[in-house]
Enzyme design. Structure first.
Site, PDB file in Angstrom:
ATOM      1  N   ASP A  21       0.816  -1.217   0.000  1.00  0.00           N
ATOM      2  CA  ASP A  21       0.000   0.000   0.000  1.00  0.00           C
ATOM      3  C   ASP A  21       0.847   1.264   0.000  1.00  0.00           C
ATOM      4  O   ASP A  21       2.069   1.207   0.169  1.00  0.00           O
ATOM      5  CB  ASP A  21      -0.965  -0.004   1.201  1.00  0.00           C
ATOM      6  CG  ASP A  21      -0.264  -0.397   2.505  1.00  0.00           C
ATOM      7  OD1 ASP A  21       0.977  -0.371   2.557  1.00  0.00           O
ATOM      8  OD2 ASP A  21      -0.971  -0.724   3.469  1.00  0.00           O
TER       9      ASP A  21
ATOM     10  N   ASN B 134      -7.314  -3.070  14.917  1.00  0.00           N
ATOM     11  CA  ASN B 134      -8.689  -3.448  14.578  1.00  0.00           C
ATOM     12  C   ASN B 134      -8.761  -4.638  13.617  1.00  0.00           C
ATOM     13  O   ASN B 134      -9.824  -4.959  13.102  1.00  0.00           O
ATOM     14  CB  ASN B 134      -9.428  -2.249  13.970  1.00  0.00           C
ATOM     15  CG  ASN B 134      -8.758  -1.721  12.703  1.00  0.00           C
ATOM     16  OD1 ASN B 134      -7.837  -2.350  12.181  1.00  0.00           O
ATOM     17  ND2 ASN B 134      -9.216  -0.584  12.213  1.00  0.00           N
TER      18      ASN B 134
ATOM     19  N   HIS C  66      -7.098  -4.840  10.754  1.00  0.00           N
ATOM     20  CA  HIS C  66      -6.893  -4.519   9.339  1.00  0.00           C
ATOM     21  C   HIS C  66      -5.602  -5.143   8.828  1.00  0.00           C
ATOM     22  O   HIS C  66      -4.656  -5.358   9.590  1.00  0.00           O
ATOM     23  CB  HIS C  66      -6.964  -3.006   9.074  1.00  0.00           C
ATOM     24  CG  HIS C  66      -5.755  -2.210   9.466  1.00  0.00           C
ATOM     25  ND1 HIS C  66      -5.837  -0.890   9.856  1.00  0.00           N
ATOM     26  CD2 HIS C  66      -4.430  -2.512   9.514  1.00  0.00           C
ATOM     27  CE1 HIS C  66      -4.619  -0.445  10.113  1.00  0.00           C
ATOM     28  NE2 HIS C  66      -3.751  -1.394   9.921  1.00  0.00           N
TER      29      HIS C  66
ATOM     30  N   GLU D   8      -9.681  -1.856   5.966  1.00  0.00           N
ATOM     31  CA  GLU D   8     -10.261  -1.623   7.284  1.00  0.00           C
ATOM     32  C   GLU D   8     -11.489  -2.525   7.501  1.00  0.00           C
ATOM     33  O   GLU D   8     -12.009  -3.102   6.533  1.00  0.00           O
ATOM     34  CB  GLU D   8     -10.689  -0.148   7.389  1.00  0.00           C
ATOM     35  CG  GLU D   8      -9.544   0.839   7.183  1.00  0.00           C
ATOM     36  CD  GLU D   8      -8.605   0.949   8.391  1.00  0.00           C
ATOM     37  OE1 GLU D   8      -8.689   0.120   9.312  1.00  0.00           O
ATOM     38  OE2 GLU D   8      -7.783   1.885   8.391  1.00  0.00           O
TER      39      GLU D   8
HETATM   40  P1  PGA Z   1       2.581  -1.331  12.683  1.00  0.00           P
HETATM   41  O1  PGA Z   1       1.379  -1.270  11.648  1.00  0.00           O
HETATM   42  O2  PGA Z   1       3.489  -2.447  12.206  1.00  0.00           O
HETATM   43  O3  PGA Z   1       3.262   0.001  12.581  1.00  0.00           O
HETATM   44  O4  PGA Z   1       1.999  -1.600  14.020  1.00  0.00           O
HETATM   45  C1  PGA Z   1       0.838  -2.452  11.175  1.00  0.00           C
HETATM   46  C2  PGA Z   1      -0.455  -2.169  10.446  1.00  0.00           C
HETATM   47  O5  PGA Z   1      -1.176  -1.222  10.816  1.00  0.00           O
HETATM   48  O6  PGA Z   1      -0.780  -2.911   9.514  1.00  0.00           O
END
Ligand code: PGA
Length: 242
Positions: A70, A138, A140, A145
Site C-alpha cells: 500500500d 482493529n 486490518h 479496514e
Molecule cells: P505497525 O502497523 O506495524 O506500525 O503496528 C501495522 C499495520 O497497521 O498494519
C-alpha cells in the site's frame, strides 16, 4: 479453524529472525522469486535481519520482484512518511534489486483508478510467492479496514479514525496524516502462495485474539486468512499476552 501454523517467538528480535529466515531460505531455493512487502514498525527488524543474511551470503537478487501492499494518497517518494521512503530506507538501499522489479503503488498518480487496475493486473501476471503482513489493532491488513469486501482488489481507501490516530505517531501532527490510501485488496492478498503474518507487542494482543478466534467476518479483515491454505503466523510473547 486452525489451518494456520503459529511460530511462537519470544522477543521482537526472535520474531523478526524467524520471518527473515523463512524468506531467506525461499530466496536461496529460487532465484526467480516474487516477494510481497509490508511497511510499519512491525517488519523493520525483519528487514534488517533479512538484508544482513542476503548480504552475508552474497545472494543474487537480479531476478527478485517485489510488490508493496500500500501507499498513502498524496505523498510522493521524497516524503519521509511515504511507504516508498520507508522501503528505500529500511530495505532497498541495503540491497541490489533491479529498480524495474520493485513495485509500489504510486500515491500521487494522476489517474489513481488506472494505477490500481494496472497494479492488480501486474500481480496477476507475475504472482506473489510470499506476502508479508502486519496487522492493525482493529484487525486490518494493508489498508483494508473493518467492513472491506472480501472480494476487494487493489483499490483506493478511506482510512479509519483509529488508523489515522495510530499512524499519527510518525507525523508532526494528526492533521498531517493522509486520510486516503491505495492498497492491495483482500482478494489480492489471498492470491499470494504463502502469507507470513507478523504480530508483535501487547497493543496487538487483541488483534491476535481476533484472528485466532477463528471467526470469519468482514468486520475482521484479517479473518479472511482462515480461507487461505498457507498462512504462517509469527508472534512474539507480548502479542500472546505472555
Ligand atoms: P505497525 O502497523 O506495524 O506500525 O503496528 C501495522 C499495520 O497497521 O498494519
Amino acid at each position: 479453524m486452525t489451518n494456520f501454523k503459529e511460530i511462537k517467538a519470544n522477543t521482537y528480535e526472535d520474531m523478526s529472525n524467524e520471518a527473515a529466515t523463512i524468506i531467506f531460505d525461499a530466496l536461496k531455493e529460487s532465484k526467480q522469486f516474487s516477494l510481497g512487502l509490508a511497511t510499519g514498525s512491525t517488519p523493520e527488524g525483519m528487514y534488517d535481519a533479512l538484508a544482513k543474511k542476503i548480504n552475508e551470503a552474497n545472494l543474487d537478487l537480479s531476478e527478485l520482484t517485489t510488490f508493496n501492499l500500500d501507499e498513502y494518497v498524496g505523498l510522493d517518494e521524497s516524503n519521509d512518511q511515504s511507504y516508498h521512503y520507508f522501503m528505500e530506507k529500511h530495505f532497498f538501499s541495503k540491497l541490489d534489486i533491479p529498480q524495474e522489479n520493485v513495485h509500489i503503488l504510486d500515491g500521487v498518480a494522476e489517474d489513481l483508478q488506472k494505477e490500481v487496475e494496472d497494479y492488480e493486473a501486474l500481480i496477476d501476471e507475475v504472482g506473489i510467492d510470499i506476502q508479508v503482513l502486519g496487522i492493525g489493532r482493529n484487525g486490518h491488513i494493508a489498508f483494508n479496514e473493518p467492513g472491506t469486501d472480501f472480494n476487494s482488489l487493489t483499490h483506493k481507501v478511506q482510512l479509519t479514525d483509529e488508523t489515522i490516530e495510530d499512524n499519527s505517531r510518525f507525523f508532526e501532527s494528526i492533521e498531517d496524516v493522509p486520510t486516503e490510501a491505495v492498497s492491495m485488496g483482500l482478494q489480492t492478498i489471498m492470491k499470494a502462495k504463502t502469507i507470513i503474518l507478523l504480530i508483535s507487542g501487547d497493543n496487538k494482543k487483541n488483534a491476535r485474539d481476533l484472528f485466532i478466534s477463528g471467526e470469519i467476518t468482514e468486520d475482521i479483515p484479517v479473518s479472511i486468512l482462515h480461507n487461505h491454505d498457507n498462512v504462517i503466523l509469527i508472534t512474539d510473547s507480548a502479542a500472546r499476552g505472555e
